[in-house]
Scaffold this active site. Structure first.
Site, PDB file in Angstrom:
ATOM      1  N   SER A  21      95.569 -17.888   1.996  1.00 35.60           N
ATOM      2  CA  SER A  21      94.934 -16.725   2.631  1.00 35.60           C
ATOM      3  C   SER A  21      95.631 -16.244   3.892  1.00 35.60           C
ATOM      4  O   SER A  21      95.218 -15.219   4.467  1.00 35.60           O
ATOM      5  CB  SER A  21      93.467 -17.039   2.944  1.00 35.60           C
ATOM      6  OG  SER A  21      92.701 -16.972   1.761  1.00 35.60           O
ATOM      7  N   LYS A  44      96.534 -12.643   3.885  1.00 34.84           N
ATOM      8  CA  LYS A  44      95.651 -11.568   4.345  1.00 34.84           C
ATOM      9  C   LYS A  44      96.084 -11.006   5.698  1.00 34.84           C
ATOM     10  O   LYS A  44      95.655  -9.903   6.083  1.00 34.84           O
ATOM     11  CB  LYS A  44      94.206 -12.066   4.426  1.00 34.84           C
ATOM     12  CG  LYS A  44      93.583 -12.426   3.076  1.00 34.84           C
ATOM     13  CD  LYS A  44      92.136 -12.833   3.232  1.00 34.84           C
ATOM     14  CE  LYS A  44      91.471 -13.124   1.893  1.00 34.84           C
ATOM     15  NZ  LYS A  44      91.869 -14.432   1.329  1.00 34.84           N
ATOM     16  N   SER A  98      87.478 -14.623   5.379  1.00 38.17           N
ATOM     17  CA  SER A  98      88.561 -14.680   4.396  1.00 38.17           C
ATOM     18  C   SER A  98      88.105 -14.204   3.022  1.00 38.17           C
ATOM     19  O   SER A  98      88.507 -14.743   1.981  1.00 38.17           O
ATOM     20  CB  SER A  98      89.125 -16.106   4.297  1.00 38.17           C
ATOM     21  OG  SER A  98      90.409 -16.107   3.726  1.00 38.17           O
ATOM     22  N   LYS A 153      94.655 -16.933  11.389  1.00 35.10           N
ATOM     23  CA  LYS A 153      94.206 -16.987   9.999  1.00 35.10           C
ATOM     24  C   LYS A 153      94.446 -18.341   9.371  1.00 35.10           C
ATOM     25  O   LYS A 153      95.524 -18.927   9.497  1.00 35.10           O
ATOM     26  CB  LYS A 153      94.937 -15.922   9.166  1.00 35.10           C
ATOM     27  CG  LYS A 153      94.336 -15.696   7.803  1.00 35.10           C
ATOM     28  CD  LYS A 153      93.010 -14.976   7.898  1.00 35.10           C
ATOM     29  CE  LYS A 153      92.235 -15.006   6.602  1.00 35.10           C
ATOM     30  NZ  LYS A 153      91.672 -16.345   6.273  1.00 35.10           N
TER      31      LYS A 153
END
Length: 468
Positions: free
Chosen positions: A103, A106, A163, A291
């Protein structure tokens, strides 16, 4: 600068005497006004400036030794630590190896969406209608249904904090019309940023097999991104969107009123978590993003950023064994940076450069003008360093281009400063402009006329001297 010593000798005196007699004779018989003599008082030996020259400043340093990164004993597949304003890489372990980023992918979606808002192509309060692809996306999600409507900001928070894969796809489709078209934007942006290993197949970081079958790319490839490329992406986020923490530092968020539980930020290291029982053991001073990521293929990853005493660092760890381990390893990496390095101003703005204090100017009231640097220069140095050894190289514009009138602050060249930390593979460089420190007015025709006459006699005198 070294100068040749003039030796006295009878032969030289004879030469000078003969030349002086010849020159005096010419002046006496000439009809030129005596004002020529006033201009002729200037030394016939004038400093010339080449288009490029370099100078090295050698000063003593403290000789501070930075611990080897291997001493941290990091339990990860790869890691990197950078300071974004100087671009200095402070720690690198397998950082150029392309790995599944999960993720952390992202982050690119976040960057592009934020850019769209910044450019006025989207607005935070714009309403998005959820499509088939987003509603069918699995993994971490907020369970969007096809036809649901939410604002860009609501979906962005769900993506950055929770997320949410479905929110991410909905945003991607709004920007580009389809996730596939958005992926093209992601790869183009990565290339523009100088990310050399990154390749995206979707907006979320899901493995190809976990994407809705109808919307999978035809090419059998996976998303990959090195730790270094992830850090580069993070650098663009914090520099181009300095308000990033408005989203990434949110601890929890109630997405819908009817939801039983709020979205909880997967980033346990947020400084704000220092008072939260379950997270306070991981909370890190100054940390406000960015993140997390986890898939079976990627393991546990985390791109973190923290700011202390005006210095921001970006760390990336990939392939940690457990959810908690990625934060334990990140703490080691960030501590290594904050404990051993600092940003130091090595050159102040408006600094005079030794050896290039002035440059010649044509057709001005004055024949030269003082020059200075336009900006300051900052480098990352070992903590406690005094007088770091900096080298510099000056490149000046062609003298024919420097013609009066010149305004104060006119660019006349550049100077590149270079500094290398002992034990680090890459040197830091910064180039700033050299500019005029004052205005230069255009000289009147009378002044320029007699300056030209003076130069004629100077050249003639030199020519006579060379005869002997």
């Amino acid at each position: 600068m070294k100068h040749k010593t003039v030796k006295s000798s009878k032969r030289q005196l004879v030469k000078k005497s003969i030349a002086s007699v010849i020159l005096l004779n010419m002046l006496i018989t000439s009809s030129l006004p005596l004002v020529v003599l006033a201009e002729a008082e200037i030394s016939t030996t004038e400093a010339t400036t080449t288009n490029s020259n370099s100078a090295t400043t050698e000063v003593a340093t403290t000789g501070i030794k930075i611990p080897d990164a291997a001493s941290l004993g990091l339990q990860v597949k790869s890691a990197v630590l950078i300071e974004p304003t100087t671009g200095e890489v402070l720690l690198s372990i397998n950082s150029d190896v392309a790995l599944p980023p999960a993720s952390m992918t992202k982050m690119m979606t976040e960057y592009i969406v934020a850019e769209q808002v910044k450019q006025g192509k989207l607005s935070w309060d714009q309403v998005i209608t959820v499509g088939e692809n987003a509603a069918a996306t699995i993994g971490s999600r907020i369970f969007l249904a096809e036809g649901d409507q939410h604002t860009v900001e609501e979906l962005y928070i769900a993506m950055a904090v929770g997320s949410a894969n479905d929110a991410t796809v909905a945003l991607a489709e709004q920007v580009a019309g389809s996730e596939a078209a958005f992926v093209d934007m992601m790869n183009e942006t990565a290339e523009r940023m100088g990310m050399t290993t990154a390749f995206f197949i979707n907006s979320t970081g899901l493995s190809r097999a976990d994407m809705p079958e109808k919307f999978r790319p035809s090419e059998d490839r996976e998303t990959v991104m090195s730790a270094m490329d992830t850090a580069i992406l993070a650098k663009f986020i914090v520099q181009d969107h300095p308000d990033f923490s408005r989203f990434t530092a949110i601890q929890s968020h109630q997405f819908r009123e009817r939801d039983t539980n709020p979205i909880i930020n997967y980033n346990w290291m947020l400084e704000a978590n220092k008072d939260i029982t379950n997270f306070k053991a991981y909370a890190y001073e100054g940390l406000d993003g960015l993140k997390t990521g986890h898939t079976e293929a990627a393991g546990n990853c985390f791109a973190g950023t923290a700011e202390r005493d005006g210095m921001r660092l970006i760390s990336v760890v990939m392939g940690a064994e457990t959810n908690a381990a990625r934060f334990v390893e990140t703490k080691k990496v960030l501590d290594y940076g904050f404990n051993n390095f600092e940003i130091q101003q090595v050159i102040a703005p408006k600094t005079t450069v030794e050896g290039t204090e002035t440059v010649p100017v044509k057709k001005g009231v004055e024949t030269s003008v003082a020059v200075v640097t336009d900006l300051d220069v900052q480098f990352m140095v070992p903590k406690g360093t005094q007088n770091p050894t900096i080298t510099s190289e000056v490149t000046l514009m062609d003298a024919e281009e420097l013609v009066a009138p010149l305004a104060k602050g006119t660019k006349v060249g550049t100077i590149t400063y270079t500094y290398k930390i002992e034990g680090m593979s890459e040197a830091q460089e910064k180039t700033v402009n050299l500019v005029t420190a004052e205005e230069v007015e255009k000289g009147g025709w009378f002044r320029l006329l007699f300056r030209g006459i003076k130069q004629l006699f100077v050249d003639l005198f030199d020519g006579i001297m060379n005869l002997f």
